[in-house]
Write an enzyme that holds these catalytic residues in place. Structure first.
Site, mmCIF file in Angstrom:
data_model
loop_
_atom_site.group_PDB
_atom_site.id
_atom_site.type_symbol
_atom_site.label_atom_id
_atom_site.label_comp_id
_atom_site.label_asym_id
_atom_site.label_seq_id
_atom_site.Cartn_x
_atom_site.Cartn_y
_atom_site.Cartn_z
ATOM 1 N N ASP A 57 0.823 -1.213 0.000
ATOM 2 C CA ASP A 57 0.000 0.000 0.000
ATOM 3 C C ASP A 57 0.856 1.261 0.000
ATOM 4 O O ASP A 57 2.002 1.247 0.453
ATOM 5 C CB ASP A 57 -0.920 0.006 1.237
ATOM 6 C CG ASP A 57 -0.141 -0.094 2.529
ATOM 7 O OD1 ASP A 57 0.860 -0.864 2.561
ATOM 8 O OD2 ASP A 57 -0.486 0.579 3.512
ATOM 9 N N GLU A 58 0.282 2.312 -0.492
ATOM 10 C CA GLU A 58 0.814 3.678 -0.342
ATOM 11 C C GLU A 58 2.309 3.798 -0.663
ATOM 12 O O GLU A 58 3.041 4.493 0.037
ATOM 13 C CB GLU A 58 0.565 4.164 1.105
ATOM 14 C CG GLU A 58 -0.903 4.230 1.453
ATOM 15 C CD GLU A 58 -1.140 4.599 2.907
ATOM 16 O OE1 GLU A 58 -1.910 5.528 3.155
ATOM 17 O OE2 GLU A 58 -0.547 3.959 3.807
#
Ligand code: ACM
Length: 523
Positions: free
Chosen positions: A340-341
């Site tokens: 993620d991210e």
């Protein structure tokens, strides 16, 4: 409290006749402090698939035995039940082959043929026996939680020397609607030790959850010993958000958690978050770093600034060691790679990274899981995407034949505040009061056949102690347990809030610092 003067076993029949008569003609059962004998109104969470009441009572007392004759791994489930009953009401019930000991009533755990769903069970409760039937020990273990929830918190006194606990009679036929019912603990932003995790497992188990996802690494801390790369834990684990001491699990401690979980029919999913969220690893071993800056220990809360160097073979040799060591300690089928991210990883680099790491995870015998961003990579249909932010990513995953796990942040993130008065938690995905967390339909996100199940993540930037963790997780965790287990047609906030209010004695007995939402009438 009323008292009864009959000798057993006749006394129970007389007792129950009294209850029924009084219930029909006089003040309510509650006013007389009489036990309920209507199985359909039992405060069960999650609500079972089918409940039929026969409106009498099984009297649990010191003359009850737990029988597990026949099935070997069922014996452990029987021992668990005996211990749970002892912790709850103090009775010390014998286990094993009940017929040898002249017990007067019996709780028998019986292995049947295949029930289809490996967690399915059936409970047949009459005045003199509780028969728990299941095809597997896991099914029996789920059924045992139903028995625990049916035992009243107070006994009914008789003039005979022994108190009894009246369990309503009838039949329960039950199985979960989703195979994967998880909660995630972020032990990276703040570290939580082995005993804290075991207590969380104890609470998950009571509500029939079956998976513990451990977020073991992030920018602020690396929390598991890797023997071939010792500085990960020694250096990367030395701090946490706001600058506390951090900490990490030795491999022995991690194994202790995994074993405790397995003993409770819980699967552990380890997560090493990468290529972003890797600052702590890059501080320990700077060659990993790909953001062009000198990595320093980090105790802030902002994310998205770190990345591994995705084009270095030595990075993949490192990841191979990490996955190999953790996979060897983890019997469950999954390895979560985060993903993620990764805001400072170029998209082609990110996709290349996820594809190579999938190969490493598979080489070590595990199935790759990742947050929903991983679907842009050229990965195969065995990968699983955990949808937290982006529904289109979930749809792209389905197009690739992948299964999904649902963690929509505005419904299922345990670190969102309940309301504006909450001391802990964030608001970036909105406020999540107890009813909003419970009252949604997973099938409105994606068709059921593509969904393995649900995960309620508890990120720990705003919580440093167990009582703070409990404040955010409870009571909302119980709602996610029911969302994962109970079919949509049976779920309803108005009936759920009544059953939820009746969990207070259990949560208090377990010393849980739950949030007493004013949307619920707590018992
Ligand atoms: C996430 O909340 N960054 C998965």
């Amino acid at each position: 409290m009323m008292t009864y003067t009959f000798e057993r076993p006749i006394c129970y029949l007389a007792l129950l006749a009294t209850i029924l008569l009084t219930a029909c003609t006089g003040p309510t059962e509650r006013e007389l402090n009489l036990p309920t004998t209507d199985l359909t109104t039992a405060a069960l969470i999650p609500l079972p698939l089918e409940v039929q009441a026969t409106n009498s009572g099984f009297a649990l007392d010191e003359y009850t035995a737990i029988s597990t004759a026949g099935a070997e791994d069922f014996a452990d489930v029987g021992t668990f039940l005996a211990k749970a009953i002892n912790n709850h009401i103090g009775l010390q019930l014998s286990t094993g082959n009940a017929s040898e000991r002249g017990a007067l009533t019996v709780i028998s755990l019986e292995q049947t043929g295949d029930m289809g769903n490996p967690e399915a069970y059936r409970l047949l409760i009459t005045e003199d026996s509780i028969r728990l039937q299941a095809g597997t020990a896991a099914g029996a273990f789920r059924g045992v939680q139903t028995i625990r929830q049916l035992i009243p918190h107070t006994s009914t006194d008789t003039l005979a020397e022994n108190p009894i606990w009246v369990i309503p009679t009838g039949t329960i036929t039950d199985e979960p609607q989703y195979a994967y019912r998880a909660s995630m603990l972020d032990v990276s932003r703040h570290f939580f030790g082995v005993d804290d995790v075991k207590k969380y497992i104890d609470l998950m188990v009571y509500y029939k959850m079956n998976t513990l996802h451990l977020h073991l690494s992030d920018d602020q801390g690396w929390r598991i010993e890797i023997k071939s790369w010792p500085r990960l834990a020694e250096v990367g684990g030395s701090t946490e958000v706001d600058g506390g001491d951090g900490g990490f699990y030795t491999q022995e401690q991690y194994s202790e958690i995994v074993q405790y979980a397995a003993d409770h029919h819980i699967t552990v999913v380890p997560e090493i978050d990468m290529p972003g969220h890797t600052n702590a690893a890059s501080v320990a071993y700077p060659f990993l770093n790909g953001n062009g800056k000198k990595p320093e220990l980090y105790t802030g809360r902002e994310v998205g600034f770190s990345t591994f160097d995705t084009r270095k073979d030595t990075v993949y040799a490192f990841i191979d060691d990490v996955v190999r060591e953790i996979a060897a300690l983890t019997p469950g089928p999954y390895f979560h790679i985060g993903g993620d991210e990764s805001h400072v990883t170029e998209k082609p680099d990110y996709n290349y990274f996820v594809e190579r790491v999938q190969g490493i995870v598979q080489k070590h015998g595990k199935r790759m899981m990742g947050w929903d961003e991983i679907v842009t990579a050229d990965i195969d249909s065995t990968a699983i995407a955990q949808v937290w932010a982006n529904k289109e990513n979930g749809e792209q995953g389905i197009a690739k034949g992948m299964k999904l796990i649902l963690s929509p942040a505005d419904r299922a993130y345990l670190d969102m505040k309940y309301d504006s008065s909450s001391t802990y938690g964030y608001t970036w995905a909105g406020l999540i009061p107890v009813d909003v967390g419970y009252d949604w339909d997973p099938e409105e996100y994606f068709p059921k056949e593509h969904v393995l199940g649900l995960d309620a993540p508890l990120w720990s930037e705003t919580i440093a102690e167990l009582d703070e963790l409990e404040y955010l997780a409870f009571p909302r965790l119980l709602g996610y347990a029911e969302l994962g287990w109970t079919t949509q047609d049976k779920r309803d906030w108005e009936t759920y809030r009544v059953r939820l209010g009746r969990q207070a004695p259990f949560l208090e007995r377990m010393d849980v610092n739950y949030y007493r939402s004013d949307k619920v009438d707590w018992e």
